[in-house]
Each structure stands twice: as C-alpha cells, then as structure tokens.
Design a protein around this motif. Structure first.
Motif, mmCIF file in Angstrom:
data_model
loop_
_atom_site.group_PDB
_atom_site.id
_atom_site.type_symbol
_atom_site.label_atom_id
_atom_site.label_comp_id
_atom_site.label_asym_id
_atom_site.label_seq_id
_atom_site.Cartn_x
_atom_site.Cartn_y
_atom_site.Cartn_z
ATOM 1 N N ALA A 205 0.826 -1.208 0.000
ATOM 2 C CA ALA A 205 0.000 0.000 0.000
ATOM 3 C C ALA A 205 0.864 1.264 0.000
ATOM 4 N N CYS A 236 0.974 4.312 10.535
ATOM 5 C CA CYS A 236 0.821 3.816 9.156
ATOM 6 C C CYS A 236 1.553 2.485 8.972
ATOM 7 N N ALA A 238 1.512 0.847 5.942
ATOM 8 C CA ALA A 238 1.498 0.575 4.501
ATOM 9 C C ALA A 238 2.784 -0.068 3.989
ATOM 10 N N SER A 255 -7.147 7.568 -1.464
ATOM 11 C CA SER A 255 -6.589 6.441 -0.700
ATOM 12 C C SER A 255 -6.620 6.875 0.761
ATOM 13 N N CYS A 256 -6.384 5.920 1.665
ATOM 14 C CA CYS A 256 -6.386 6.286 3.089
ATOM 15 C C CYS A 256 -5.339 7.352 3.378
ATOM 16 N N CYS A 263 -2.582 3.947 6.969
ATOM 17 C CA CYS A 263 -2.986 2.624 6.485
ATOM 18 C C CYS A 263 -3.064 1.708 7.703
#
Ligand code: SF4
Ligand code: SF4
Length: 335
Positions: A205, A236, A238, A255-256, A263
């Motif tokens: 991500a 996060c 990601a 996106s987040c 994320c």
C-alpha cells in the motif's frame, strides 16, 4: 438469465454492507454494464436484486438443488458461528436457516467460491476481540486455515476460497477477480499463501503514496492533518500491508493516506485487533512494525542517515498542514 452466462450469487453474512457500497462505485459505466460486458449474470444480490421474500428463496433453493448452475458464490461478511456452533446469530431472513448453513450448502455447488472483503476472508471486524458472535472467514479464522468451510474445502473447479481481502476491498479487486474467473484465466498460482489474488497483493500500500518523499527522509507528521509520513508516529502500516491502494486510487483518485489517515493494513488477517490505529507502537523509540524485507539494523542506520540529510523544505512541510516551504524550482525565475 442468458444462456451460457457466468452465474454469480452474492450473499451477505455478518456484514456492514461496505463491500457492496465499494463495488457499486466500480467503473465509469457502472457495475451492471461491466457485468453485462463480461457475460456475467448476477443471479441475486440482497441489496440490488428485485426478487425478495419467497422469490429470493426460490433462487437459492434452485441453486442448492443443482437446477441453476452456480459459477461463482460470492459471500460478503463474516460467518457468525455462534451460539455454540449453530450459526443462529445470523439467519437468512425468510428461510429460517443460518448463513453458516447456506454457505456450506452452496459452496459445494459452486465452480468458485469468492470471499468478498476481510470479514468474509479472515473474520474481519466482527471477529475483533472478544468476538462475541464467534465470527470466522469462509476458509480462515484470522490467519489460521479452517473457517466456516474448513481448510480442505475446494470448489468444483479445484480452487480454495479466493480471498478478496480488504475493508472494504477496492471495487477493481473484486471485479478483476470476477472477470478472471468468468474468462477462465485464474489459477491456483495466481493466489498467494492466504488465497488472495496476487495481482493486487503483490504490491505494498506504500507504493505510490503521495507522502513518499517524506518517508524517504523520515520526515514525519506529528499529528493528523500534517503532510509528513505517517509511519513513525501515526500508525501507518502501509510498508507492511498488501495492496495497490495508492496506485489505482479509490473513487477515481483517493486512498487512506491521501485522505490523511494511516494505512491500517486492512488486507491482513487480524488487523481488527489493533486498539489504537493512529499511534505507532515502539520499543526503545523504534517502531515495532518495520518495512517488509528490511532488517532492523538497516532500517535504523538508514533512518539516522536520512534524518541527518533531510532538506529544510521537507522537514518543515512534514509538520505543517499546507506547503510552507515550496520547492526551489517553484520560485519565480529571476528577470
Ligand atoms: S470487509 Fe469491511 S466493508 Fe466489507 S463487510 Fe466487512 S467491515 Fe464492512
Ligand atoms: S504515510 Fe504510510 S504509505 Fe505514505 S509514505 Fe508514509 S509509510 Fe508510506
């Protein structure tokens, strides 16, 4: 129903309906036109089909009896096994039968079984500790194989449950999976060890996040709404989370992390048990969750080097909610 169509049946178990909401966003022409284009026939969906009550029950009963061929069974939401393994916490209205029972009865009739979203794959949000409804995924209980159908389940075409994990999954992840099945091009080799399609879980991500420059210099946001990387302080995940969320965009471009949120690794089993999504757990000041493929010593050495070389522009912008120091190239050229 058109002859030769690829029949899918979509059921909702322990679900918030968010996966369906995500799916409905798909494509400029809309989901239904895309299904038509691919020759996919939606036998029934609880939110979008006209059939209700007895009519809906008949659709399911014909599939169960083998009168209507079922090419893909799609289930959204966790299977609630409680109380005491009966599944009665979640019955399909008008049938008196538990979704656990329906899932097992229909899965053996399906060429393919597709778990839509992290609830249906691993248990997801309903399975969060203390899990009062005994929620499981179709073939996993969190990261452990088993679930409602059992670890040995294989669909009529010999595949395990195809796990389109995500909360909610990107509509493209769902639709590309269905398209690959309808076109008969998805094989066991196209799934990772957790049954997730590789076309989207072979990415992180983190790839393509608009905060990547801040990440490289370990220039971190300290509170929400700031522009810096969210990994060091704001939780996060990601760099450890499967998904191409920052490459294909949601609702066209979102996106987040673009929206300002960390994320939370929603494509991973067990993500629901985190208690504080926006705080990075650390030991001795070092985040516990480090980027995949990176030994801790390397990360610490690189982080120290990056911080010592952080340009003033990046450092100042990281803790601001707008650009306070523009890139040099953006300045007005001298006359
Ligand atoms: S995976 Fe997320 S969006 Fe989908 S049903 Fe579960 S909680 Fe809702
Ligand atoms: S905010 Fe998250 S996704 Fe974005 S660069 Fe930082 S670690 Fe990567």
């Amino acid at each position: 129903m058109s002859a030769g169509a690829f029949n899918i049946l979509w059921l909702q178990a322990g679900s918030c309906g968010g996966c369906t909401m995500s799916m409905l966003e798909h494509g400029s022409g809309g989901w239904f036109r895309e299904l038509d284009t691919l020759g996919v026939n939606l036998l029934w969906h609880p939110s979008v089909s006209e059939e209700t009550g007895t009519e809906a029950r008949v659709v399911l009963e014909r599939v169960e009896a083998g009168e209507t061929p079922l090419h893909a069974l799609c289930i959204e939401g966790a299977i609630l096994c409680g109380p005491d393994g009966t599944g009665f916490f979640n019955r399909l209205a008008g049938t008196g039968r538990a979704m656990l029972d329906w899932a097992r009865a229909l899965a053996v009739k399906a060429d393919y079984c597709v778990a839509i979203g992290s609830c249906a794959t691993f248990g997801g949000v309903p399975a969060a500790d203390p899990d009062p409804t005994d929620a499981v995924g179709l073939q996993y209980r969190k990261a452990v194989a088993g679930g409602a159908l059992g670890a040995d389940y294989r669909s009529r075409r010999g595949l395990p449950v195809i796990n389109v994990a995500g909360c909610a999954p990107h509509p493209g992840w769902i639709m590309e999976t269905l398209a690959a099945l309808a076109l008969d091009v998805l094989t066991a080799d196209d799934l990772d060890a957790l049954g997730r399609p590789k076309f989207y879980v072979d990415h992180l991500a983190h790839h393509g996040c608009s905060r990547n420059e801040f990440y490289e210099f370990k220039a971190s946001a300290e509170t929400l709404s700031q522009r810096g990387c969210l990994m060091e302080h704001l939780g996060c995940k990601a760099t450890q989370a499967a998904g191409d969320c920052n490459q294909r965009g949601w609702n066209g471009s979102g996106s987040c992390t673009k929206g300002g949120f960390a994320c939370i690794a929603c494509t991973s089993p067990g993500f629901e048990d985190i208690r504080d999504y926006h705080r990075t757990p650390k030991i001795g000041g070092v985040p516990i969750g480090l980027p995949l493929d990176m030994p801790k010593a390397w990360f610490m050495a690189l982080a120290a080097l990056s911080k010592s070389a952080t340009p003033q522009r990046v450092r100042k912008n990281a803790t601001a909610d707008h650009v306070v120091v523009p890139p040099r190239g953006a300045r007005r050229p001298k006359e």
